[in-house]
Design a protein around this motif. Structure first.
Motif, mmCIF file in Angstrom:
data_model
loop_
_atom_site.group_PDB
_atom_site.id
_atom_site.type_symbol
_atom_site.label_atom_id
_atom_site.label_comp_id
_atom_site.label_asym_id
_atom_site.label_seq_id
_atom_site.Cartn_x
_atom_site.Cartn_y
_atom_site.Cartn_z
ATOM 1 N N CYS A 54 -5.676 6.333 -64.530
ATOM 2 C CA CYS A 54 -5.729 5.482 -63.341
ATOM 3 C C CYS A 54 -6.658 6.129 -62.314
ATOM 4 N N ASN A 55 -7.919 6.173 -62.676
ATOM 5 C CA ASN A 55 -8.898 6.818 -61.812
ATOM 6 C C ASN A 55 -9.204 5.956 -60.601
ATOM 7 N N GLU A 56 -9.452 6.622 -59.501
ATOM 8 C CA GLU A 56 -9.798 5.916 -58.273
ATOM 9 C C GLU A 56 -11.217 5.381 -58.371
ATOM 10 N N THR A 57 -11.389 4.171 -57.909
ATOM 11 C CA THR A 57 -12.709 3.576 -57.737
ATOM 12 C C THR A 57 -12.700 2.942 -56.354
ATOM 13 N N THR A 58 -13.851 2.623 -55.844
ATOM 14 C CA THR A 58 -13.850 1.983 -54.525
ATOM 15 C C THR A 58 -13.066 0.678 -54.573
ATOM 16 N N ARG A 59 -13.085 -0.003 -55.724
ATOM 17 C CA ARG A 59 -12.322 -1.247 -55.859
ATOM 18 C C ARG A 59 -10.809 -0.976 -55.888
ATOM 19 N N SER A 60 -10.384 0.031 -56.669
ATOM 20 C CA SER A 60 -8.948 0.307 -56.778
ATOM 21 C C SER A 60 -8.359 0.845 -55.480
ATOM 22 N N VAL A 61 -9.170 1.523 -54.697
ATOM 23 C CA VAL A 61 -8.671 2.095 -53.441
ATOM 24 C C VAL A 61 -8.136 1.009 -52.512
ATOM 25 N N PHE A 62 -8.752 -0.163 -52.540
ATOM 26 C CA PHE A 62 -8.348 -1.222 -51.624
ATOM 27 C C PHE A 62 -7.564 -2.342 -52.288
ATOM 28 N N PRO A 74 -2.026 -2.964 -55.835
ATOM 29 C CA PRO A 74 -1.254 -1.944 -56.555
ATOM 30 C C PRO A 74 -1.505 -0.543 -56.020
ATOM 31 N N LYS A 75 -2.746 -0.226 -55.685
ATOM 32 C CA LYS A 75 -3.045 1.108 -55.191
ATOM 33 C C LYS A 75 -2.433 1.307 -53.816
ATOM 34 N N ALA A 76 -2.492 0.282 -53.001
ATOM 35 C CA ALA A 76 -1.964 0.415 -51.648
ATOM 36 C C ALA A 76 -0.487 0.794 -51.665
ATOM 37 N N THR A 122 -6.938 10.242 -51.338
ATOM 38 C CA THR A 122 -7.729 9.183 -51.955
ATOM 39 C C THR A 122 -9.182 9.612 -52.124
ATOM 40 N N MET A 123 -9.763 10.197 -51.092
ATOM 41 C CA MET A 123 -11.154 10.654 -51.189
ATOM 42 C C MET A 123 -11.279 11.767 -52.235
ATOM 43 N N SER A 124 -10.303 12.642 -52.278
ATOM 44 C CA SER A 124 -10.315 13.730 -53.254
ATOM 45 C C SER A 124 -10.255 13.183 -54.682
ATOM 46 N N ARG A 125 -9.438 12.175 -54.898
ATOM 47 C CA ARG A 125 -9.347 11.541 -56.217
ATOM 48 C C ARG A 125 -10.612 10.751 -56.523
ATOM 49 N N LEU A 126 -11.117 10.035 -55.542
ATOM 50 C CA LEU A 126 -12.320 9.226 -55.725
ATOM 51 C C LEU A 126 -13.512 10.101 -56.112
ATOM 52 N N LEU A 127 -13.598 11.294 -55.529
ATOM 53 C CA LEU A 127 -14.698 12.213 -55.812
ATOM 54 C C LEU A 127 -14.435 13.102 -57.025
#
Length: 158
Positions: free
Chosen positions: A127-135, A138-140, A112-117
């Motif tokens: 479907c890019n990671e954002t701090t919102r999508s991480v939590f 659907p992402k979970a 997740t951190m690797s995708r977020l960065l």
């Protein structure tokens, strides 16, 4: 134990397991090379850009088209048992990766951190990671919780 296939050199393998169990990486890629069949990631077929879900019939059609590409079989990973029970029904082999929390949780965090960065690609294009999508829900789950009932029924028909 070895994979059974259909006895004629055709392998239709469905890999299931919790998020972070390594379904989409080592297992899928190595098996594809060994068996000489294509591999497909159900998340990439299900999720549209911006985490929009595919309609059920559209998703099923996309999966059917991909799985018919090679007469020698396929490898597919993902926990879409409720949406794609026919995948399980046509699989010659099901691999269930039941990894312990202390193994899969760090993998999820690092991925997740690797995708977020921006160091790793998203689970599906757009479907890019954002701090919102991480939590988000659907992402979970990235596909929904695994339906153990369907897995149990696969073993009964053999």
């Amino acid at each position: 134990p070895p994979l059974k296939g259909d006895g004629n050199g055709v392998y239709r393998v469905h890999i299931v397991g919790n998020s972070g169990s390594d379904k989409s990486t080592t297992w899928r890629i190595d098996l594809s090379d060994i068996l000489g069949v294509p591999c497909f990631h159900l998340d990439a077929l299900f999720w549209k850009p911006e985490w929009v879900k595919s309609e059920p019939e559209e998703f099923k059609q996309r999966v059917r088209e991909d799985l018919m590409q090679d007469e020698k079989g396929w490898i597919v990973d993902g926990n879409y048992a409720k949406k794609m029970s026919e995948v399980l029904n046509s699989a010659t082999d099901v691999i269930w990766l039941d990894t312990p929390f202390l193994l899969y949780f760090p993998r999820i965090f690092i991925r997740t951190m690797s995708r977020l960065l921006g160091y790793s690609p998203p689970c599906s294009p757009g479907c890019n990671e954002t701090t919102r999508s991480v939590f988000s829900i659907p992402k979970a789950y990235c596909g929904g919780p695994l339906d153990i009932t369907i897995l149990r029924n696969v073993g009964k028909r053999r």
